[in-house]
Design a protein around this motif. Structure first.
Motif, mmCIF file in Angstrom:
data_model
loop_
_atom_site.group_PDB
_atom_site.id
_atom_site.type_symbol
_atom_site.label_atom_id
_atom_site.label_comp_id
_atom_site.label_asym_id
_atom_site.label_seq_id
_atom_site.Cartn_x
_atom_site.Cartn_y
_atom_site.Cartn_z
ATOM 1 N N ASP A 1 0.847 -1.199 0.000
ATOM 2 C CA ASP A 1 0.000 0.000 0.000
ATOM 3 C C ASP A 1 0.881 1.246 0.000
ATOM 4 O OD1 ASP A 1 -3.236 0.402 0.778
ATOM 5 O OD2 ASP A 1 -1.978 2.181 1.035
ATOM 6 N N GLN B 1 0.269 3.584 1.969
ATOM 7 C CA GLN B 1 0.322 3.910 3.400
ATOM 8 C C GLN B 1 1.003 2.788 4.175
ATOM 9 O OE1 GLN B 1 -0.923 6.835 4.108
ATOM 10 N NE2 GLN B 1 -1.914 7.075 2.108
ATOM 11 N N GLN C 1 5.763 -0.932 1.299
ATOM 12 C CA GLN C 1 5.107 0.366 1.132
ATOM 13 C C GLN C 1 5.460 0.906 -0.250
ATOM 14 O OE1 GLN C 1 5.803 3.169 4.300
ATOM 15 N NE2 GLN C 1 4.512 4.713 3.332
ATOM 16 N N PRO D 1 -5.347 4.140 11.816
ATOM 17 C CA PRO D 1 -4.280 4.259 10.815
ATOM 18 C C PRO D 1 -3.029 4.845 11.449
ATOM 19 C CG PRO D 1 -6.273 5.461 10.157
ATOM 20 C CD PRO D 1 -6.549 4.893 11.487
ATOM 21 N N PRO E 1 -2.208 8.424 8.739
ATOM 22 C CA PRO E 1 -3.301 8.767 7.822
ATOM 23 C C PRO E 1 -2.989 10.021 7.022
ATOM 24 C CG PRO E 1 -3.867 9.358 10.069
ATOM 25 C CD PRO E 1 -2.549 8.661 10.136
ATOM 26 N N PRO E 2 -3.475 10.089 5.761
ATOM 27 C CA PRO E 2 -3.170 11.257 4.937
ATOM 28 C C PRO E 2 -3.727 12.550 5.525
ATOM 29 C CG PRO E 2 -4.517 9.644 3.747
ATOM 30 C CD PRO E 2 -4.260 9.078 5.090
#
Ligand code: SAM
Length: 349
Positions: A115, A117, A129, A318, A321-322
């Motif tokens: 991912d 993330q 990642q 998370p 997280p973004p």
């Protein structure tokens, strides 16, 4: 009107008042989301059963219908964060093999998850990642398989949805094509590929493109996937690339699908996509039909069972997280440390 929906309306009205006075749209939408998900049965069940996301049920329900884990020893989980599908893979494949005294370490299933993330660790899952649209990510995955091939590739990838269906469908299809590129490098002949799709006007084209590589392609809608969502899953079985297929020709081959010349070993010329010979895509609802309905609102146990409902914390928040940067910027701005209006003009941020 049922008590649950009446309660919901009262709560939403109170929130609207709160919004009017506090003026924070972000808080309002967050609270609205909380009202919605509090009564989302799969969201609650996921926390009760220790899944990081409600998506776990989608993969479990696809498996109930298609038996996708049978004989699987090596899997790639594309777009895996926060990791509920990897948890399903770990619990269904890795943990039972580890508990079985007959298994040597070398025989344990190999699960590689990728991912953009980072994800918190999961037993038996190797994490990479990276961006699946980047060729280097595919190389890293291939290296983990050390010359062997995967039995199953799953991809639950989704770009940030804009709400513009055509645009979302297009970006989603690009993600599937990136996943298909990885599939052509790592999947063994006879293997399976499960990919999230967004149903739209190009669904038939996507079906034809997948049919080039798999003898059986079904579009499935698990019961835990809301009817209101255009999401569905392509379940592709029996990987059998065209004879003489070279991975470098993938895009060239896909482009020919649906054109008048079509593709030699499959009758997917333009007539396949429209007109009297239009292809009909096998579409299947899966999951126990008497099971929970993701579009229904179920009352919280407190109102149905007389007890006080205690909301559980998320299983694994998370780790990066973004939205974290946005929150930090907002906080810094409210403390007068930075001017957020000026920041948006700075292309480096
Ligand atoms: N299957 C996951 C689970 O069960 O926890 C949920 C996946 S979530 C719906 C979609 C994921 O796709 C996000 O974590 C996002 O970072 C990832 N993603 C989107 N574009 C990607 C890309 N180009 N490369 C890798 N991951 C991507």
């Amino acid at each position: 009107m049922g008590k649950a929906s009446k309660d919901k309306r009262v709560f939403i009205s109170l929130l609207s008042l709160h919004f009017l006075f506090s003026g924070s749209l972000a808080d309002f939408s967050a609270s609205l989301y909380a009202v919605y998900v509090l009564q989302d049965i799969y969201y609650r069940k996921a926390k009760e059963e220790g899944w990081r996301a409600r998506s776990a049920f989608k993969l479990l329900q696809i498996d109930e219908e298609f038996n996708i884990f049978e004989g699987v020893k090596r899997v790639v989980d594309l777009c895996a964060a926060p990791g509920s599908w990897s948890q399903v893979l770990s619990r269904k494949l890795y943990v039972p093999a580890k508990l079985s005294s007959a298994s040597r370490d070398a025989d344990l299933p190999l699960i590689v998850a990728i991912d953009l993330q980072p994800m918190a660790p999961i037993e038996g899952v190797i994490q990479v990642q990276g961006d699946i649209t980047n060729a280097r990510t595919a190389e890293v995955v291939i290296r983990h398989f050390d010359g062997c091939k995967a039995d199953l590739v799953v991809c639950d990838g989704a770009p940030d949805v804009t709400g513009l269906h055509d645009m979302d469908e297009f970006v989603q299809s690009q993600l599937i094509l990136a996943a298909l590129t990885i599939v052509t490098h790592v999947l063994r002949v006879g293997g399976k590929f499960i990919a999230k799709i967004f149903r739209g006007k190009d669904t038939s084209l996507l079906y034809c493109q997948l049919k080039l590589f798999f003898s059986q392609v079904t579009f499935a809608k698990p019961k835990s996937s809301r009817n209101s969502s255009i999401e569905a899953f392509a379940v592709c079985e029996n990987y059998s690339p065209p004879q003489g297929f070279n991975e470098r020709d993938l895009y060239h081959l896909l482009e020919k699908v649906g054109t008048p010349s079509g593709v030699d070993n499959l009758d997917c010329r333009s007539g396949w996509l429209e007109g009297p010979n239009k292809v009909y895509i096998p579409f299947l609802a899966c999951g126990d039909l008497n099971g929970y309905d993701s579009d229904r609102s179920y009352p919280l146990p407190s109102s149905s069972e007389g007890g006080l409902y205690k909301s559980l914390d998320p299983v694994q928040p998370p780790i990066a997280p973004p939205y974290k940067t946005a929150l930090e910027l907002k906080k810094a701005s409210s403390h007068g440390i930075i001017d957020i209006e000026k920041l948006s003009l700075n292309s480096d941020l």
